[in-house]
Design a protein around this motif. Structure first.
Motif, short mmCIF file in Angstrom:
data_model
loop_
_atom_site.label_atom_id
_atom_site.label_comp_id
_atom_site.label_asym_id
_atom_site.label_seq_id
_atom_site.Cartn_x
_atom_site.Cartn_y
_atom_site.Cartn_z
N PRO A 185 57.16 18.92 62.76
CA PRO A 185 56.33 17.92 63.43
C PRO A 185 55.43 17.17 62.44
O PRO A 185 55.08 17.69 61.36
CB PRO A 185 55.49 18.77 64.39
CG PRO A 185 56.19 20.09 64.49
CD PRO A 185 56.86 20.29 63.17
N HIS A 186 55.00 15.98 62.84
CA HIS A 186 54.00 15.26 62.04
C HIS A 186 52.70 16.05 62.03
O HIS A 186 52.06 16.20 60.98
CB HIS A 186 53.77 13.87 62.63
CG HIS A 186 52.65 13.12 61.99
ND1 HIS A 186 52.77 12.51 60.77
CD2 HIS A 186 51.36 12.90 62.41
CE1 HIS A 186 51.61 11.93 60.45
NE2 HIS A 186 50.74 12.16 61.42
N ALA A 187 52.29 16.52 63.19
CA ALA A 187 51.11 17.38 63.33
C ALA A 187 51.40 18.39 64.43
O ALA A 187 52.18 18.12 65.35
CB ALA A 187 49.87 16.57 63.67
N ALA A 188 50.77 19.57 64.34
CA ALA A 188 51.02 20.61 65.32
C ALA A 188 49.76 21.44 65.52
O ALA A 188 48.95 21.59 64.60
CB ALA A 188 52.17 21.51 64.88
N ALA A 189 49.61 21.99 66.71
CA ALA A 189 48.45 22.81 67.05
C ALA A 189 48.89 24.10 67.70
O ALA A 189 49.86 24.13 68.47
CB ALA A 189 47.50 22.05 67.97
N VAL A 190 48.16 25.16 67.42
CA VAL A 190 48.29 26.44 68.13
C VAL A 190 47.02 26.62 68.94
O VAL A 190 45.93 26.77 68.36
CB VAL A 190 48.52 27.62 67.17
CG1 VAL A 190 48.54 28.93 67.95
CG2 VAL A 190 49.82 27.44 66.41
N LEU A 191 47.13 26.61 70.25
CA LEU A 191 45.95 26.66 71.12
C LEU A 191 45.27 28.02 71.09
O LEU A 191 44.04 28.11 71.03
CB LEU A 191 46.35 26.33 72.56
CG LEU A 191 47.01 24.97 72.80
CD1 LEU A 191 47.39 24.83 74.26
CD2 LEU A 191 46.07 23.84 72.38
N ASN A 192 46.05 29.08 71.15
CA ASN A 192 45.51 30.43 71.23
C ASN A 192 46.67 31.42 71.07
O ASN A 192 47.82 31.05 71.26
CB ASN A 192 44.77 30.67 72.56
CG ASN A 192 45.51 30.04 73.74
OD1 ASN A 192 46.64 30.39 74.04
ND2 ASN A 192 44.87 29.09 74.40
N ILE A 193 46.33 32.64 70.76
CA ILE A 193 47.32 33.72 70.66
C ILE A 193 46.76 34.93 71.39
O ILE A 193 45.67 35.42 71.06
CB ILE A 193 47.62 34.11 69.19
CG1 ILE A 193 48.23 32.94 68.42
CG2 ILE A 193 48.53 35.33 69.16
CD1 ILE A 193 49.64 32.59 68.83
N ALA A 194 47.48 35.41 72.38
CA ALA A 194 47.12 36.62 73.11
C ALA A 194 48.40 37.30 73.54
O ALA A 194 49.46 36.66 73.61
CB ALA A 194 46.25 36.27 74.32
N PRO A 195 48.35 38.60 73.83
CA PRO A 195 49.59 39.31 74.18
C PRO A 195 50.31 38.68 75.37
O PRO A 195 49.73 38.49 76.43
CB PRO A 195 49.09 40.72 74.52
CG PRO A 195 47.82 40.87 73.75
CD PRO A 195 47.19 39.50 73.78
N ASP A 196 51.56 38.32 75.17
CA ASP A 196 52.40 37.76 76.23
C ASP A 196 53.86 37.86 75.76
O ASP A 196 54.13 37.78 74.56
CB ASP A 196 52.02 36.30 76.50
CG ASP A 196 52.53 35.81 77.84
OD1 ASP A 196 52.85 36.64 78.70
OD2 ASP A 196 52.60 34.58 78.04
N HIS A 197 54.74 38.03 76.70
CA HIS A 197 56.18 38.10 76.40
C HIS A 197 56.49 39.18 75.35
O HIS A 197 57.44 39.05 74.57
CB HIS A 197 56.71 36.75 75.90
CG HIS A 197 56.47 35.62 76.87
ND1 HIS A 197 56.96 35.64 78.17
CD2 HIS A 197 55.80 34.45 76.75
CE1 HIS A 197 56.59 34.53 78.79
NE2 HIS A 197 55.89 33.80 77.95
N LEU A 198 55.68 40.24 75.34
CA LEU A 198 55.93 41.29 74.35
C LEU A 198 57.22 42.04 74.65
O LEU A 198 57.83 42.61 73.74
CB LEU A 198 54.75 42.26 74.31
CG LEU A 198 53.37 41.65 73.99
CD1 LEU A 198 52.34 42.74 73.78
CD2 LEU A 198 53.44 40.73 72.77
#
Length: 466
Positions: A185-198
Motif C-alpha cells: 500500500p501507499h500508506a497503511a494503518a494498524v488500528l489495534n491488536i487484541a486476541p481474536d481468531h486465535l
C-alpha cells in the motif's frame, strides 16, 4: 513460477484452483476466467445456494466441484484461496507437496493491477476496520477523489482494481494478510491488536504477525500510539495517532479539535486543525481513534486538512455499531452487535457510565477475564445468551461477584425477547442496556447483523408494551 512472473505474465491457459465459493472466491474465478485461465473452484459444501452459484460460474467457463474441498485438481499450477480457509487445510498441504504457490484474493488483486493503477490506502486491526475504512472513503470523496471502500468490505477487490479510480480505501483482515506477500500500500494503518481468531492463527504472536504484513517496505506506516500491540509493529519512521495531545509525528486531539502534527511541513513547530471531535459519529473514544486513523491515511495521500472534517461529517455509520435503538422508561437501548470479541466489547462498555450488558456467543478462543475486570464498576447487571455464556458467567463471578446475572439458555426465535425483558428488569433510569456480545453470532444467528436486528425488534416490542 515466482511472484514477478505471475505479476507480469499472461493468465491465459493457466490452470488455477480457487478455494471457496464465497463472494471473493466467485469474483476471483470470474476475473481469472475472463483472462483465459482454466479455473476450477472447489468447495466442501453442497447446498442450493452453492449449486446456484456454480451454475452461474459455469456460464463463465468455470468448473465447480462441490462437496470436496480437500482434493487438488489435476494439473493445477496455482491455488487462489478465499480468506477464511485455514492454512492447515489438506488442499494446501497437497499444493505445497506439489510445489504449487498458494495466495489469496487480495494478493491476486494486487498482481492484476496494471500500469497507472490506483494506489491503496490500507488498514487492519482487531476492531474498527469497517468503520475506519468507510470514514477514509468519505474523507477521500470530500477531497474530490474517485474512490471506493474495498477488501474485507464492499466490492470484491479483484473487481475494483480493474476499474478506474484515483485511490482505493482497503480494509484487510488477518486472514487476507496471511495469504498476501507482495501487496504494498501507499500508506497503511494498524488500528489495534487484541486476541481474536486465535483458533485460526494458533497464537497471538501469529495473529499479530499476519497484521504486520500490511507494513510492506516502502509503505508509510501508521500505528496507534495508545495501543501497545499496534505500536509494537511500527518501525522508527512510523507515524501515529493518539487520543491524547499529539507529539511531532502524530495525529491527535487537543481539547475538542482533531490535530495533525504528522503530515505538516514541520511537525516540530507546526500543526493543522483537521476537524472537531463533534464531527465523529457515533461519538465514542474508540470511534474518535478510528477517525484519526482514517485522517492519517488520507493526509499521507496528500488530502487537504479541511476535507477531513467534511468527510467525517458526511460519513454515515453502518448498522449495529453502537447504534441507539430506543429509550424506554429512561433507559437507552444500544445495539453494538458488531462487538464480536472482548476488545470491541470493552471499548463499547467504556462509553457507558452504567450498563446492563447483554453478552455471549462464540468466543473464538479469546479470554474474557480482562474484559470483565476492566468494566466491572460500570455494570448494573448482565444478561447472558449463546453457546459460551458460561465462560462469561465464570469471569463475572470472579471479577464482579456483586453484579446480578441472568442466564438465558434458550436458542429459539423468542430468546432475544426474553433477553431484553430480563435486561429491562435489571436497568434503572439513566442506564444503558448494551448489546455488546464479545463473541461471534453463528451459534444462534446467521451473522451479527441478524443478532442486532433481533435485539432491535425485541426492544421495539418492549417499547410498544409500555
Amino acid at each position: 513460477m515466482d511472484a514477478q512472473e505471475v505479476t507480469t505474465g499472461e493468465w491465459s491457459g493457466r490452470r488455477v484452483c480457487v478455494a471457496g465459493l464465497g463472494v471473493s472466491g466467485r469474483a476471483a474465478a470470474r476475473v481469472l476466467a475472463e483472462r483465459g485461465a482454466r479455473v476450477t473452484v472447489v468447495d466442501g459444501g453442497d447446498d442450493e445456494r452453492r449449486r446456484t452459484d456454480a451454475a452461474e460460474l459455469a456460464g463463465h467457463g468455470v468448473d465447480v466441484r462441490l462437496g470436496d474441498g480437500d482434493t487438488l485438481p489435476d494439473g493445477a499450477d496455482l491455488v487462489v484461496t478465499s480468506p477464511g480457509w485455514r492454512p492447515d487445510a489438506p488442499l494446501f498441504a497437497a499444493a505445497r507437496a506439489a510445489g504449487i504457490e498458494v495466495f489469496g484474493e487480495v494478493e491476486l488483486a494486487w498482481r492484476l493491477r496494471g500500469p497507472g493503477a490506483a494506489p491503496w490506502l490500507a488498514l487492519t486491526g482487531t476492531n474498527g476496520k469497517t468503520t475506519a475504512v468507510r470514514m477514509l472513503a468519505a474523507i477521500l470523496t470530500a477531497a474530490g477523489h474517485d474512490t471506493l471502500a474495498v477488501g474485507n468490505v464492499g466490492t470484491p477487490i479483484v473487481e475494483a482494481v480493474l476499474e478506474k479510480h484515483d485511490v482505493l480505501a482497503v480494509e484487510l483482515s488477518s486472514y487476507q494478510l496471511h495469504w498476501s506477500s507482495t501487496v504494498t500500500p501507499h500508506a497503511a494503518a494498524v488500528l489495534n491488536i487484541a486476541p481474536d481468531h486465535l483458533d485460526w492463527h494458533g497464537s497471538l504472536d501469529e495473529y499479530a504477525a499476519a497484521k504486520a504484513r500490511i507494513f510492506a517496505p516502502g509503505t508509510i506506516a501508521v500505528v496507534n500510539a495508545d495501543d501497545p500491540g499496534s505500536a509494537a509493529l511500527g518501525g522508527p519512521d512510523a507515524r501515529a495517532f493518539t487520543l491524547g495531545v499529539p507529539a511531532p509525528g502524530q495525529v491527535g486531539v487537543v481539547e475538542d479539535l482533531l490535530v495533525d502534527r504528522a503530515f505538516v511541513p514541520d511537525p516540530v513547530t507546526a500543526a493543522e486543525e483537521l476537524g472537531r471531535t463533534s464531527d465523529v459519529r457515533p461519538f465514542a473514544p474508540h470511534n474518535v481513534a478510528n477517525a484519526l486513523a482514517a485522517a492519517a491515511l488520507a493526509r499521507a495521500f496528500g488530502v487537504p486538512s479541511e476535507a477531513v472534517g467534511a468527510g467525517l461529517r458526511a460519513f454515515v455509520p453502518d448498522p449495529h455499531r453502537i447504534a441507539h435503538v430506543a429509550t424506554v422508561d429512561g433507559v437507552d437501548y444500544v445495539d453494538d452487535s458488531k462487538a464480536t470479541n472482548p476488545h470491541a466489547a470493552v471499548s463499547s462498555l467504556a462509553a457507558c457510565a452504567s450498563a446492563v450488558w447483554i453478552a455471549g456467543g462464540l468466543l473464538k478462543g479469546a479470554d474474557v477475564d480482562d474484559l470483565v475486570a476492566s468494566v466491572a464498576g460500570r455494570l448494573r447487571g448482565a444478561v447472558l445468551l449463546g453457546a459460551e455464556r458460561d465462560r462469561i458467567a465464570a469471569a463475572l463471578a470472579r471479577h464482579a461477584p456483586d453484579v446480578p446475572v441472568v442466564d438465558v439458555p434458550d436458542t429459539d426465535t423468542g430468546a432475544m425477547d426474553r433477553v431484553v425483558t430480563a435486561a429491562a428488569g435489571l436497568a434503572r433510569p439513566g442506564d444503558t442496556v448494551l448489546l455488546a456480545p464479545a463473541g461471534a453470532s453463528f451459534d444462534m444467528f446467521p451473522n451479527y447483523g441478524a443478532r442486532g436486528d433481533a435485539f432491535a425488534a425485541a426492544v421495539r416490542r418492549l417499547a410498544g408494551s409500555r
